[in-house]
Design a protein around this motif. Structure first.
Motif, PDB file in Angstrom:
ATOM      1  N   THR A  38       0.868  -1.302   0.017  1.00  9.45           N
ATOM      2  CA  THR A  38       0.059  -0.143  -0.019  1.00  9.45           C
ATOM      3  C   THR A  38       0.888   1.252   0.013  1.00  9.45           C
ATOM      4  O   THR A  38       0.339   2.124  -0.663  1.00  9.45           O
ATOM      5  CB  THR A  38      -0.903  -0.119   1.240  1.00  9.45           C
ATOM      6  OG1 THR A  38      -0.110  -0.423   2.438  1.00  9.45           O
ATOM      7  CG2 THR A  38      -2.158  -0.917   1.181  1.00  9.45           C
ATOM      8  N   LEU A  53      -1.852 -10.551  -5.602  1.00  7.33           N
ATOM      9  CA  LEU A  53      -1.721 -10.231  -4.259  1.00  7.33           C
ATOM     10  C   LEU A  53      -1.982 -11.495  -3.219  1.00  7.33           C
ATOM     11  O   LEU A  53      -3.069 -12.088  -3.633  1.00  7.33           O
ATOM     12  CB  LEU A  53      -2.707  -9.245  -4.016  1.00  7.33           C
ATOM     13  CG  LEU A  53      -2.977  -8.775  -2.713  1.00  7.33           C
ATOM     14  CD1 LEU A  53      -1.825  -8.271  -1.713  1.00  7.33           C
ATOM     15  CD2 LEU A  53      -4.271  -7.809  -2.657  1.00  7.33           C
ATOM     16  N   VAL A  66      -6.474  -4.664  -0.711  1.00  2.00           N
ATOM     17  CA  VAL A  66      -7.133  -4.404  -1.783  1.00  2.00           C
ATOM     18  C   VAL A  66      -8.349  -3.572  -1.418  1.00  2.00           C
ATOM     19  O   VAL A  66      -8.765  -2.512  -2.151  1.00  2.00           O
ATOM     20  CB  VAL A  66      -7.740  -5.902  -2.481  1.00  2.00           C
ATOM     21  CG1 VAL A  66      -8.937  -6.461  -1.693  1.00  2.00           C
ATOM     22  CG2 VAL A  66      -8.337  -5.727  -3.896  1.00  2.00           C
ATOM     23  N   SER A  67      -9.012  -3.830  -0.082  1.00  2.00           N
ATOM     24  CA  SER A  67      -9.945  -2.849   0.441  1.00  2.00           C
ATOM     25  C   SER A  67      -9.376  -1.307   0.420  1.00  2.00           C
ATOM     26  O   SER A  67     -10.107  -0.368  -0.048  1.00  2.00           O
ATOM     27  CB  SER A  67     -10.317  -3.284   1.575  1.00  2.00           C
ATOM     28  OG  SER A  67     -10.830  -4.445   1.899  1.00  2.00           O
ATOM     29  N   ARG A  70      -9.149   0.324  -3.120  1.00  2.00           N
ATOM     30  CA  ARG A  70     -10.302   0.629  -3.645  1.00  2.00           C
ATOM     31  C   ARG A  70     -10.932   1.654  -3.007  1.00  2.00           C
ATOM     32  O   ARG A  70     -11.620   2.703  -3.469  1.00  2.00           O
ATOM     33  CB  ARG A  70     -11.316  -0.625  -3.506  1.00  2.00           C
ATOM     34  CG  ARG A  70     -10.945  -1.877  -4.439  1.00  2.00           C
ATOM     35  CD  ARG A  70     -10.386  -1.523  -5.656  1.00  2.00           C
ATOM     36  NE  ARG A  70      -9.986  -2.970  -6.504  1.00  2.00           N
ATOM     37  CZ  ARG A  70      -8.915  -2.975  -7.180  1.00  2.00           C
ATOM     38  NH1 ARG A  70      -8.032  -1.925  -7.566  1.00  2.00           N
ATOM     39  NH2 ARG A  70      -8.858  -4.190  -8.094  1.00  2.00           N
ATOM     40  N   VAL A  78      -6.382  -6.450  -9.682  1.00  2.00           N
ATOM     41  CA  VAL A  78      -5.710  -7.369  -8.637  1.00  2.00           C
ATOM     42  C   VAL A  78      -6.084  -8.814  -8.742  1.00  2.00           C
ATOM     43  O   VAL A  78      -7.216  -9.100  -8.877  1.00  2.00           O
ATOM     44  CB  VAL A  78      -6.317  -6.758  -7.298  1.00  2.00           C
ATOM     45  CG1 VAL A  78      -5.683  -7.969  -6.263  1.00  2.00           C
ATOM     46  CG2 VAL A  78      -5.688  -5.671  -6.838  1.00  2.00           C
ATOM     47  N   MET A  80      -5.803 -12.243  -6.796  1.00  2.00           N
ATOM     48  CA  MET A  80      -5.708 -12.564  -5.559  1.00  2.00           C
ATOM     49  C   MET A  80      -5.281 -14.258  -5.518  1.00  2.00           C
ATOM     50  O   MET A  80      -5.754 -15.082  -6.064  1.00  2.00           O
ATOM     51  CB  MET A  80      -6.938 -12.379  -4.781  1.00  2.00           C
ATOM     52  CG  MET A  80      -6.572 -12.083  -3.214  1.00  2.00           C
ATOM     53  SD  MET A  80      -8.014 -11.628  -2.501  1.00  2.00           S
ATOM     54  CE  MET A  80      -7.393 -10.072  -1.783  1.00  2.00           C
ATOM     55  N   SER A  96     -13.991  -7.886  -1.282  1.00  2.00           N
ATOM     56  CA  SER A  96     -12.864  -6.568  -0.874  1.00  2.00           C
ATOM     57  C   SER A  96     -12.611  -5.917  -2.117  1.00  2.00           C
ATOM     58  O   SER A  96     -12.083  -4.750  -1.850  1.00  2.00           O
ATOM     59  CB  SER A  96     -11.715  -7.035  -0.387  1.00  2.00           C
ATOM     60  OG  SER A  96     -11.581  -8.145   0.509  1.00  2.00           O
ATOM     61  N   ALA A  98     -11.155  -7.541  -5.421  1.00  2.00           N
ATOM     62  CA  ALA A  98     -10.072  -8.300  -6.034  1.00  2.00           C
ATOM     63  C   ALA A  98     -10.977  -8.626  -7.574  1.00  2.00           C
ATOM     64  O   ALA A  98     -12.245  -8.821  -7.824  1.00  2.00           O
ATOM     65  CB  ALA A  98      -9.763  -9.640  -5.495  1.00  2.00           C
ATOM     66  N   THR A 180     -16.153  -4.071  -9.510  1.00  2.00           N
ATOM     67  CA  THR A 180     -14.980  -5.092  -9.643  1.00  2.00           C
ATOM     68  C   THR A 180     -15.427  -6.149 -10.818  1.00  2.00           C
ATOM     69  O   THR A 180     -16.808  -6.173 -10.963  1.00  2.00           O
ATOM     70  CB  THR A 180     -14.968  -5.980  -8.460  1.00  2.00           C
ATOM     71  OG1 THR A 180     -16.058  -6.494  -8.095  1.00  2.00           O
ATOM     72  CG2 THR A 180     -14.583  -5.037  -7.277  1.00  2.00           C
TER      73      THR A 180
END
Ligand code: CA
Length: 257
Positions: A38, A53, A66-67, A70, A78, A80, A96, A98, A180
């Motif tokens: 981050t 990730l 990821v939260s 966003r 992303v 995951m 979240s 992804a 997403t």
């Protein structure tokens, strides 16, 4: 050259990934934990084309990373990495924000294919935004239940809102919502089946490729979120209806009460 950020704390795995990505012509860099990921993406605003990730990281986990992205309106694709046999991780990852997931351990060729898919999609998004729209919006009035009318990169308009499936955007009269990939896919599935009941099993298997015994409360959470996007009053939905014990139904033009 596409830039990939690999967020993975297991050094041998991270370095193996970087080596293989570079062998495939990517530029790849490693962040060993969520904090540094981050920091690079949000604080330093470094520009990456896609992020791989891992969920299990020391300190800040992949879900939090990821939260945070966003929440800060960073929409870098992303992918995951989830522990195998934990579908709840997959759904939590999508919730979240992804875009795609891959269970560990994974096959390198599958990882590369998934990355290609995400990069292709963001390429399309850029093209779609810079070029004049080639797909005229599909109006609900014209044969809404014909699945061919919702092209892979088409748009769908209803009740003053427009979903752009390719750009992952939902435009309402006073808002622009970034979807997403999984939200967009679920909406597309519901729109394609407009007026018909879509079962939870269908959503899991056909939309997300998950096994049907996955905890279905995760789907309910998705539906709650989609309702916040598309309903004037999410508590009394008129477009995205629950069919008790069966699943959901999307109506572009609900009956007037
Ligand atoms: Ca890990």
């Amino acid at each position: 050259m596409s830039r990939v950020l690999v967020v993975e704390d297991e050094a041998h795995l991270a370095q193996g990934l970087r080596f293989n990505l570079e062998a495939e012509g990517y530029s790849a860099e490693i962040a060993g934990d969520g904090e540094s990921a981050t920091d690079r993406l949000l604080e330093k605003k470094e520009d990456f084309d896609v992020v791989v990730l891992d969920i299990m990281l020391p300190g800040k986990d992949g879900f939090s990373v990821v939260s945070e992205l966003r929440a800060a309106r960073n929409y870098v694709p992303v992918l995951m990495l989830t522990a195998r046999s934990r579908p709840e991780d997959v759904l939590k990852g999508f919730a979240s924000g992804a875009d795609d997931y891959l269970p560990k351990p994974f096959d390198l060729s599958i990882l590369l294919a998934r990355l290609q898919g995400l990069l292709r999609r963001s390429q399309w998004m850029r093209t779609a935004h810079s070029a004049a729209p080639s797909n005229p919006p599909i109006q609900a009035e014209s044969a809404p239940s014909d699945p061919r009318n919702v092209g892979d990169f088409g748009t769908f308009s209803f009740a003053g809102k427009t979903i752009d499936f390719g750009a992952l955007e939902l435009r309402t009269p006073d808002n622009l919502i970034h979807l997403t990939l999984m939200e967009s896919e679920l909406l597309r599935h519901l729109v394609r089946n407009e007026g018909r009941i879509v079962s939870r099993k269908q959503i899991l298997e056909e939309v997300w490729g998950l096994h049907e015994d996955t905890d279905t409360r995760a789907i309910d959470n998705f539906i709650v979120r989609l309702r916040r996007y598309i309903e004037d009053n999410p508590v009394q939905p008129r477009h995205l209806l629950t069919v008790r014990g069966v699943g959901y139904r999307f109506l572009a033009k609900p009956e007037e009460k």
